[in-house]
Design a protein around this motif. Structure first.
Motif, PDB file in Angstrom:
ATOM      1  N   LEU D 202       0.819  -1.217   0.000  1.00 50.64           N
ATOM      2  CA  LEU D 202       0.000   0.000   0.000  1.00 50.64           C
ATOM      3  C   LEU D 202       0.849   1.261   0.000  1.00 50.64           C
ATOM      4  O   LEU D 202       0.665   2.183   0.776  1.00 50.64           O
ATOM      5  N   THR D 203       1.813   1.267  -0.903  1.00 52.85           N
ATOM      6  CA  THR D 203       2.637   2.437  -1.137  1.00 52.85           C
ATOM      7  C   THR D 203       1.932   3.293  -2.179  1.00 52.85           C
ATOM      8  O   THR D 203       1.306   2.766  -3.092  1.00 52.85           O
ATOM      9  N   ASP D 204       2.024   4.604  -2.031  1.00 49.28           N
ATOM     10  CA  ASP D 204       1.295   5.486  -2.938  1.00 49.28           C
ATOM     11  C   ASP D 204       2.141   6.032  -4.068  1.00 49.28           C
ATOM     12  O   ASP D 204       1.658   6.776  -4.905  1.00 49.28           O
ATOM     13  N   ASP D 205       3.412   5.724  -4.049  1.00 49.83           N
ATOM     14  CA  ASP D 205       4.264   6.356  -5.038  1.00 49.83           C
ATOM     15  C   ASP D 205       5.386   5.411  -5.429  1.00 49.83           C
ATOM     16  O   ASP D 205       6.104   4.913  -4.569  1.00 49.83           O
ATOM     17  N   PRO D 228      -3.854  -3.296  -5.569  1.00 49.87           N
ATOM     18  CA  PRO D 228      -3.872  -1.829  -5.635  1.00 49.87           C
ATOM     19  C   PRO D 228      -2.490  -1.233  -5.915  1.00 49.87           C
ATOM     20  O   PRO D 228      -2.379  -0.230  -6.629  1.00 49.87           O
ATOM     21  N   THR D 232      -1.342   1.269  -8.991  1.00 50.28           N
ATOM     22  CA  THR D 232      -0.623   2.522  -8.765  1.00 50.28           C
ATOM     23  C   THR D 232       0.649   2.550  -9.597  1.00 50.28           C
ATOM     24  O   THR D 232       0.940   3.531 -10.296  1.00 50.28           O
TER      25      THR D 232
ATOM     26  N   LEU E  14       2.311  13.987  -4.447  1.00 45.61           N
ATOM     27  CA  LEU E  14       1.812  12.989  -3.511  1.00 45.61           C
ATOM     28  C   LEU E  14       1.218  13.680  -2.281  1.00 45.61           C
ATOM     29  O   LEU E  14       0.174  13.290  -1.759  1.00 45.61           O
ATOM     30  N   ARG E 212      -7.040   6.842  -9.368  1.00 47.44           N
ATOM     31  CA  ARG E 212      -5.615   6.640  -9.223  1.00 47.44           C
ATOM     32  C   ARG E 212      -5.245   5.166  -9.089  1.00 47.44           C
ATOM     33  O   ARG E 212      -4.289   4.698  -9.699  1.00 47.44           O
ATOM     34  N   ALA E 213      -5.993   4.455  -8.275  1.00 49.30           N
ATOM     35  CA  ALA E 213      -5.649   3.052  -8.059  1.00 49.30           C
ATOM     36  C   ALA E 213      -6.893   2.273  -7.667  1.00 49.30           C
ATOM     37  O   ALA E 213      -7.978   2.835  -7.566  1.00 49.30           O
ATOM     38  N   ASN E 214      -6.692   0.987  -7.416  1.00 43.73           N
ATOM     39  CA  ASN E 214      -7.826   0.147  -7.040  1.00 43.73           C
ATOM     40  C   ASN E 214      -8.307   0.510  -5.650  1.00 43.73           C
ATOM     41  O   ASN E 214      -7.545   0.992  -4.831  1.00 43.73           O
ATOM     42  N   GLN E 264      10.760   4.278   2.439  1.00 43.53           N
ATOM     43  CA  GLN E 264       9.738   5.202   1.945  1.00 43.53           C
ATOM     44  C   GLN E 264       8.741   5.611   3.028  1.00 43.53           C
ATOM     45  O   GLN E 264       8.658   6.783   3.399  1.00 43.53           O
ATOM     46  N   ILE E 265       8.009   4.648   3.551  1.00 42.01           N
ATOM     47  CA  ILE E 265       6.974   4.973   4.529  1.00 42.01           C
ATOM     48  C   ILE E 265       7.622   5.426   5.828  1.00 42.01           C
ATOM     49  O   ILE E 265       7.183   6.373   6.474  1.00 42.01           O
TER      50      ILE E 265
END
Ligand SMILES: Nc1ncnc2c1ncn2[C@@H]1O[C@H](COP(=O)(O)OP(=O)(O)OP(=O)(O)O)[C@@H](O)[C@H]1O
Ligand SMILES: Nc1ncnc2c1ncn2[C@@H]1O[C@H](COP(=O)(O)OP(=O)(O)OP(=O)(O)O)[C@@H](O)[C@H]1O
Ligand SMILES: CC(C)C[C@H](N)C(=O)O
Ligand SMILES: [Mg+2]
Ligand SMILES: [Mg+2]
Lengths: 233, 375, 238, 407, 289
Positions: D202-205, D228, D232, E14, E212-214, E264-265
């Motif tokens: 569930l990373t957005d980028d 998902p 993306t 983002l 944008r996405a599912n 990243q997160i």
């Protein structure tokens, strides 16, 4: 017909009864002082009129219409305004916004506008953009009064407006009452400072433990009568 | 030493006429009952089947988590959404200390609590800068950081997770002792041993929390909750007190987490740091039961457990019902179930309120505790 | 010298609230503080108790610099205040309100503290309400509680902020009596009050603040008579 | 009728019915209903006839809950065998409980490495890995998916530059593992792998990955990505003008709805194929062919078939077969021995434990089923169909077409 | 250099997405002190609503979102008046638990109604369109549109809040509902309006989420924490702060990912903690907090 007509009003905090079958009227343009010892029920009376405490519908009539127990916001929109005990300014609003918010959705037009209020309390004009609660106690009291006035109410309720004010400010606050009365606004003044209250009131009611124990014109009341009404014996 | 003029010492004799009372009759009975129940529960594995023992294990561990969370949120006003940080940490410490370092699990569980405190100290200096909603979200983020960091530790399974080997789960001294004592299979003995640990943990936690609340610290906590400004000005060091509570909660939560995962025997970062399982449900239990009382979490855990046991088979309908119950209880019993009962019947099984009562016959003033009396 | 403030300054943004105030209080005296609303009186208390940290200047207790000392510790050192807007511990009983103060403000053992609290309750007229919750008190009782709680810490220096506001004259007289008793017992008192006649019944010395500055100080009666005090504060002779 | 209530066989079944993995559990009701129908007149084992009962538990897509329900199945329901399916997040906690409790457990729908290695106490140290006593697994392994993918890529002309998308979860770590995953095999086959690192689900980028792939002029994208995230990634790649020739991705492209979600951009994406109605296998329980079961599913639910149908069904086949061979179906030890000796032709192909196709350390517990590769093709009706495009790994499964480069 | 530029641009875009998720949250956080754990699920609910409308009426998702907007606003009003009003108070826990309840009801209700299948709003060419910005770099039209929309939403909400009588009333009610009543302000109506506004904004967020996405019924909570972080970094009740918070978070994430996707997160969270250690009340704290 009286502006405000209270008949057989009871008020409760949970099981505790604070007012017992109170009868009271306020005429148009009249100034009524409510006095009484601590805990006599003065603030409770004001809260009941404004709908913050529930009441029987018929027990409170304003402008001929029963308003007892209506939501506070409905009641206030009919032309009642209140200066609450402890001022209660909105911290996230500036002084000016605090004043303006007093006019939200209420009818009534008349003398009181921002400009008129800044004339009445010049210090507020100078600090119009400070957060309301950054003012000192006395300055806050001025904002609270202005906030109530700006809706040009036909009935103004004041709960201990001299509390915590410097003597000179009390004098100023009381000095502005005549100009408020002059607009035809009726005033109910709850006050500990009997001397001040009697000086401006047309009529005085004394409460003791939730009951009216004395009523009359200031000139007619003796010191002893007041003393007696205050504390019983 | 009195600041009152010596002439005023005469009325000071007055204090001899009053004493401080805390207990109620209900609490005395409750105390006796509690002792009986505790003895019964300890003996339970000898009488009952494994199913019940297993269920009670879950109940006790959830109860311990709930008590610690309640101590934080209900008594110290620290609404944390991140206690899963310490469940996960305790669990990972257990896995690290047993599987890698070869310690006995019972010892490892204790050390997991200690480890949680060690980590909680620096963490506190970050989250304690924040208040109310900031604190809540901040603690949640910290827990996520822990999760993401542990997901990088390859020797503890990384994002995949790891399982405890059989030697660890079954060869603990306590498990062997239990097996011998009761003549049980290893797997069953492990259940019983875990059960006893969980019972000791839950009972010990309640006793501890109660002791804290009855102490001066409990009083100070209540004062801070009501007005931190005033508490500071009468000399209560709010920061220190809250820090102590936070560290104790970290210890207990870490310990409980380790015990839970000793039983699950499998760990992964998502599971061990699950905000749903270790904070949201715990919050549900405490708030449904009644925040800020010891009885609340007990009632809450019973409700939660019964619902799950009876209805979990209904899948998403069960979860929707859980949601609905949360909404309805908050709507109609905002103080929680126990809070409402206690209020209605003026009941307290763990009384902490100190009453000033006249010593028989000698008091000069009658004392009333009614809300609206006048003198 | 019990308490000394030296050139203490505090500003909120561009608003200077305390503008280089120096003040000394000797052991055992009673000092009154008056001044228009917004003069910085309450802020002065906040600075003394440590609730607010000064931008500049020093605060000394018994000659020891306490400028950096945290609030809770200052209380234990003997400084305690009542608040202008009462902050009772609402879910605690009146007795417990005092007990917290005695246990933490003076690190007493609980048993000793309890006896002491009973004594303070009796003195302040709250004994009959000892078991009522702080949140159910009337304004008057809240104010009494403010004072009683401060007293429970056995302060050497008691700071009272507008404790007489909203009282009837009889209540006010009773309060003055209580404060005199406390003072007579050896406690040093600094009292902010707008009810000037009550103040004059207790204090010997008066300090007048205006816009964060000290504009007058001295023997109470003579300060009250100063024309500038009348102009900015009293409005008319008392 | 004729079933003696006194002796019954209980099967426990755990799968994600709610939560993020619920798509894997969608076919369960259909399969279980069919199974109960088959055994409704009881199961004859030796001389006795047993009533058969299935206790179904929902893992809520939550490993904690999975462990809990497994324990419940064991101590409360006293099931004889536990069946569990769908992703390591479900199979591993359940199998761990069963192993401790010495209850037989059969699992599937997770590549065997995350199942076997992920359950070790030190997944990072191959020397410490030990087999299990009572838990068994059938599915394919990474070596199979690698072979399938590279075979598919071999059908097209590419520059052999591969970009990998491996998340930090059970599947991702296994696929990207330097010893047992894609990297060593790809290197051997002459592919250059660009692996930017383990991202969180569930990373957005994905711009960092896309930048890295562009820099390496990647022609082929692979990985094991949740739906998902793949959307993306794929959308962002198009926006940034990154258009590889091939994208062979696990997990994201299992379900037709997930591919439909990509719109036209789903055309010619490729994926591993574990089961289709065109697989030439039959159920050992009912004799029904894959095509028949696929059609029955569509008829019963109105939805297109999905790959987990075959495997959910096969779980029951293996269980019943083992019970039939068990010396005492009520004795765990006997049943465990019987499962270990399974040699059965099922709806998903032959299942045999102890085969050479599995490395020695896992051989006892793992059986492999055939795997092929396929591509999603957008039909003229606007619906996607998966077409088997490579069967070099399992020639018995018929091919439906040749690999095509993404337009 | 080009890559650093790309990282910053992608991070900012983002951030726009996060700010859009967070805007409604920030609004009700600011007005009612309500920590809405169901916010993510309500966005997903809106996405499904858009999906259904688009399918049933054959509309483009943007058109469907315009229809969904008033529907969500009404839902917000009803939800507030019917459920949340009763639990709001000084204590943050009852509303917290109530919204948790709403969250699992919405999630599982959607699961029952739509199954666990993942869905997407199909917006045709818009999904993948991009603008080249030179140096071989391109910016997606959709992320750009998301960012611009986020800015517009924030500008709009800010104007409502700080330049209209309604906004004043919102802030007054948020400070002290009892006294606000004395000004003739009905707190319940205002809270209802605030929630309506917040859910209308969430319909916009849903549109971009869905294109944008599912999405599937359970995807809501995953981004909730980012939305909260954006709100808190910015300072409670500050809408500009929320936008700034989203951007800080977005850039931290893309920078971290550039080092290694493992970070990243994590870097987003660490940035959050660093900001709060330095400024415990966020970048733009509100007066009187
Ligand atoms: N919130 C409350 N809950 C319970 N009792 C209350 C509450 N507020 C007031 N009371 C009680 O109601 C009675 C009347 O209180 P009220 O505040 O009306 O007195 P008052 O005349 O305004 O006194 P004061 O001069 O102190 O303001 C008092 O006995 C008080 O204890
Ligand atoms: N937190 C704050 N932020 C900004 N300004 C403040 C703050 N607290 C006080 N002030 C300002 O400082 C000045 C002094 O306030 P203070 O409360 O000390 O006055 P005071 O002398 O006690 O007045 P009063 O007699 O009305 O209680 C006032 O102008 C007030 O507006
Ligand atoms: C259940 C699964 C995760 C299966 C496997 N990972 C696949 O890519 O198909
Ligand atoms: Mg009053
Ligand atoms: Mg003051």
């Amino acid at each position: 017909m009286a502006l405000l007509d209270i008949t057989a009003l009871d008020a409760f905090y949970g099981d505790f009864q604070a007012l017992f079958g109170l009868d009271l009227t306020v005429g148009r343009g009249e100034t009524l002082a409510i006095i009484g010892a601590n805990g006599a029920g003065k603030s409770t009376l004001l809260k009941t009129i404004t709908g913050l405490i529930p009441a029987r519908r018929e027990a409170v009539r304003f402008d001929g219409e029963p308003i007892g127990g209506l939501p506070a916001a409905d009641i206030m929109r009919r032309g009642i305004a209140m200066v609450p005990e402890g001022r209660k300014l909105f911290p996230s609003l500036t002084v000016e916004e605090n004043l303006l918010v007093g006019g939200w959705g209420r009818k009534g037009s008349g003398r009181w506008s921002l400009a008129a209020l800044y004339e009445l309390f010049p210090i507020l004009g100078a600090r119009r953009n400070s957060p309301g609660t950054a003012l000192s106690g006395g300055q806050q009291q001025m904002v609270a009064i202005g906030r109530a006035l700006i809706s040009n109410p036909s009935l103004l309720l004041c709960d201990e407006i001299s509390l915590g004010l410097a003597p000179i400010v009390i004098r100023d606050v009381y000095a502005c009452l005549p100009s408020i009365r002059a607009e035809g606004t009726a005033i109910v003044l709850v006050e500990q400072d009997i001397v001040q209250a009697l000086a401006v009131a047309d009529r005085v009611v004394c409460l003791q433990e939730g009951r009216a124990t004395l009523e009359g014109r200031p000139a007619e009341l003796s010191r002893e009568a007041i003393q007696h009404a205050y504390f019983g014996d | 030493m009195s600041i009152l003029a010596s002439a005023e010492r005469v009325p000071a004799e007055r204090e001899r006429h009053y004493r401080v009372a805390t207990g109620t009759r209900a609490s005395t009975i409750a105390g006796l009952l509690a002792a009986l129940v505790l003895a019964g529960l300890a003996a339970l594995p000898l009488l009952a089947g494994r199913g019940l023992v297993q269920d009670l294990f879950t109940v006790f561990t959830m109860l311990a988590l709930a008590q610690y969370w309640n101590l934080l949120a209900g008594f110290a006003g620290l609404v944390s959404v991140g206690q899963q940080a310490y469940v996960g940490l305790g669990a990972y410490l257990l896995f690290g200390l047993t599987a890698a370092a070869g310690l006995d699990p019972v010892l490892a569980i204790l050390l997991a609590g200690v480890g949680a405190v060690v980590v909680a100290v620096p963490t506190a200096f970050v989250v304690f800068r924040l208040r109310s909603a900031y604190f809540a979200i901040g603690t949640w983020v910290v827990a996520e950081v822990f999760r993401l960091v542990l997901a990088q530790v390859k020797s503890l399974g990384g994002g995949t997770g790891m399982s405890l080997p059989r030697e660890v789960t079954n060869d603990s001294a306590l498990v062997r002792l239990t097996a011998e004592l009761l003549g049980l299979r290893t797997a069953a003995a492990r259940d019983v041993a875990s059960y006893w640990l969980a019972l000791a943990l839950a009972a010990g936690t309640i006793a501890f929390v109660y002791a804290v609340l009855r102490s001066r610290r409990g009083l100070a906590l209540a004062a801070i909750r009501d007005s931190e400004t005033a508490a500071l000005s009468v000399g209560v060091d709010a920061f220190r007190l809250k820090l102590q509570v936070y560290l104790v909660a970290a210890f207990g939560t870490g310990l409980t987490g380790a015990l839970i995962y000793f039983q699950k025997a499998r760990i992964s970062p998502d599971a061990a740091f699950s905000v749903l399982d270790w904070t949201a449900y715990v919050l549900f239990i405490v708030v449904i039961g009644g925040l800020g009382s010891i009885e609340g979490p007990i009632v809450g855990v019973a409700v939660f457990y019964l619902l799950q046991d009876q209805l979990a088979g209904f899948g998403s309908w069960y979860l929707m019902l859980l949601g609905l119950i949360a909404i309805l209880v908050m709507r109609f019993f905002p103080k929680g179930l126990w809070g409402s009962i206690a209020h209605r019947f003026d009941l307290s099984l763990f009384p902490i309120r100190r009453h000033l009562v006249p010593r028989d016959g000698t008091a000069t003033h009658p004392l009333s505790s009614q809300g609206g009396d006048h003198d | 010298m019990l308490l000394e403030l030296k050139d203490v300054r505090k500003a909120y943004g561009s608003l200077v609230v305390t503008d280089g105030v120096s003040l000394s209080v000797t052991e055992g005296e009673a000092l009154g503080v008056i001044g228009p609303n917004g003069a910085g009186k309450t802020t002065l208390f906040a600075l003394i108790t440590g609730a607010v940290k000064p931008d500049a200047g020093a605060i000394r207790l018994d000659g020891r610099d306490i400028t950096a000392m945290p609030a809770a510790q200052r209380c234990r050192a003997g400084i305690c205040r009542s608040h202008q807007i009462p902050h009772p511990f609402e879910t605690l009983t009146v007795f417990e309100n005092l007990l917290v103060a005695a246990c933490f403000g003076r690190a007493m053992r609980e048993a000793e503290a309890a006896d002491w609290c009973v004594e303070v309750l009796a003195l302040t007229g709250l004994l009959a309400k000892a078991n009522r919750l702080g949140g159910t008190l009337t304004l008057l009782d809240r104010k009494r509680l403010e004072m009683a709680r401060a007293l429970a810490t056995r302060p050497r220096l008691l700071l009272l902020d507008e404790i007489a506001g909203g009282l009837t004259s009889a209540e006010c007289e009773a309060l003055v009596g209580t404060i005199r008793t406390i003072h007579a017992g050896g406690t040093t008192i600094v009292w902010i009050e707008h009810i000037v006649h009550a103040l004059l019944a207790v204090v010997g010395r008066l300090t007048v603040l205006n816009f964060g500055r000290k504009i007058a100080e001295g023997e109470a009666r003579s300060v009250i008579g100063l024309p500038e005090v009348r102009d900015i504060y009293l409005g008319s002779p008392v | 009728p004729g079933v003696r209530a006194a002796s019954s066989i209980k099967l426990g079944y755990v799968s994600p019915r709610t939560g993020p993995l619920a798509a894997f559990g969608e076919a369960d009701d259909f399969v279980i209903k069919g199974f109960l129908e088959t055994v409704k007149s009881g199961l004859k084992l030796g001389d006795a006839t047993y009533a058969v009962d299935v206790v179904v538990k929902d893992s809520q897509s939550n490993p904690n809950r999975a462990a809990e329900v497994a324990k419940e199945l064991i101590v409360k329901d006293a099931v004889d065998i536990i069946l569990v399916s769908s992703t390591p997040e479900t199979t591993n906690p359940v199998a761990t409980q069963a192993e401790i409790e010495e209850v037989p457990c059969i699992s599937t729908v997770a590549p065997w490495q995350p199942y076997f290695i992920g359950r070790q106490s030190n997944p990072a140290d191959p020397k410490s890995w030990t087999p299990f006593n009572s838990t068994f697994h059938f599915f394919w392994g990474l070596e199979d998916v690698i072979a399938v993918f590279t075979n598919m890529w071999g059908q097209l002309a590419t520059n052999k530059s591969v970009g990998g998308l491996f998340p930090n979860d059970g599947d991702g770590n296994a696929w990207g593992d330097a010893n047992v995953g894609f990297p060593p095999v790809l290197a051997k086959l002459g592919y250059r792998l660009t692996d930017p690192g383990r991202y969180q689900n569930l990373t957005d980028d994905f711009s960092a990955q896309i930048a890295a792939f562009r820099k390496a002029e990647v022609d082929i994208v692979t990985g094991v990505v949740i739906p998902p995230d793949f959307t993306t990634f794929w959308t962002q790649a198009s926006q940034k003008g990154f258009r590889p020739k091939v994208a062979s991705v696990g997990k994201a492209l299992l379900f037709p709805v997930a591919v439909e979600a990509l719109g036209k951009a789903g055309h010619n994406l490729s994926s591993e194929v574990w089961w289709t109605p065109t697989h030439p296998f039959k159920s050992s329980l009912t004799g029904a062919s894959a095509a028949e079961i696929g059609a029955a599913y569509q008829q019963a639910t109105g939805k297109p078939w999905t790959q987990p149908i075959g495997f959910a069904h096969a779980l029951f086949e293996v269980a019943i077969d083992a019970l039939k061979r068990s010396a005492d179906p009520k004795d765990a030890k006997a049943t465990i021995a019987a499962i270990g000796a399974t040699s059965l032709d099922t709806l998903v192909g032959p299942i045999r434990f102890g085969q050479e196709t599995v490395p020695p350390f896992a051989r006892k517990n793992v059986a492999k089923t055939p795997l092929v590769g396929g591509q999603w093709r957008l039909g003229s009706d606007g619906k996607y169909q998966i077409v088997v495009t490579d069967n070099q790994t399992a020639p018995q499964i018929p091919i439906g077409g040749q690999m095509q480069a993404i337009a | 250099m080009a890559t650093l530029f790309d990282i910053l641009v992608q991070g900012t875009l983002l951030g726009g997405l996060y700010a859009l998720f967070a805007a409604g949250l920030s609004l009700i956080f600011g007005v009612m002190r309500l920590v809405n754990l169901a916010h993510g699920d309500l966005i997903v609910l809106a996405a499904f609503l858009i999906l259904v409308l688009a399918r049933a009426l054959g509309l483009h998702p943007i058109a469907a979102a315009l229809l969904c907007l008033p529907a969500m606003a009404v839902l917000g009003y009803v939800l507030q008046r019917g459920v949340l009003d009763a639990v709001l108070g000084r204590d943050i826990l009852p509303p917290l638990l109530t919204t948790f309840g709403i969250s699992i009801i919405v999630q599982n209700g959607l699961l029952q109604a739509f199954s666990a299948d993942s869905q997407r709003l199909s917006a045709g060419a818009l999904e993948t369109a991009s603008l080249p910005v030179g140096g071989g770099l391109a910016i997606g039209v959709l992320p750009l549109a998301t960012f611009v929309t986020a800015v517009l939403v924030i500008v709009g909400l800010n104007a409502v809040f700080y330049a209209t009588p309604l906004g004043r009333a919102f802030r007054a009610v948020s400070d002290d509902p009892a006294t606000a009543q004395l000004m003739g302000i009905d707190p319940r109506t205002l809270f209802g309006l605030a929630m309506g506004l917040a859910l209308a904004v969430s319909a916009i967020a849903a549109l971009f989420l869905g294109i944008r996405a599912n999405f599937d019924p359970t995807i809501g909570p995953a981004r909730l924490i980012f939305a909260f972080e954006a709100v808190i970094i910015g300072g409670l009740g500050s809408l500009w702060g929320t936008l700034a918070g989203g951007i800080v978070l977005g850039i931290a994430q893309t920078l971290g990912a550039a080092v290694n996707p493992e970070w990243q997160i994590l870097s987003g969270h660490l940035a959050f903690l660093v900001v709060l250690v330095l400024k415990p009340r966020g970048l733009f704290p509100r007066a009187g907090e």
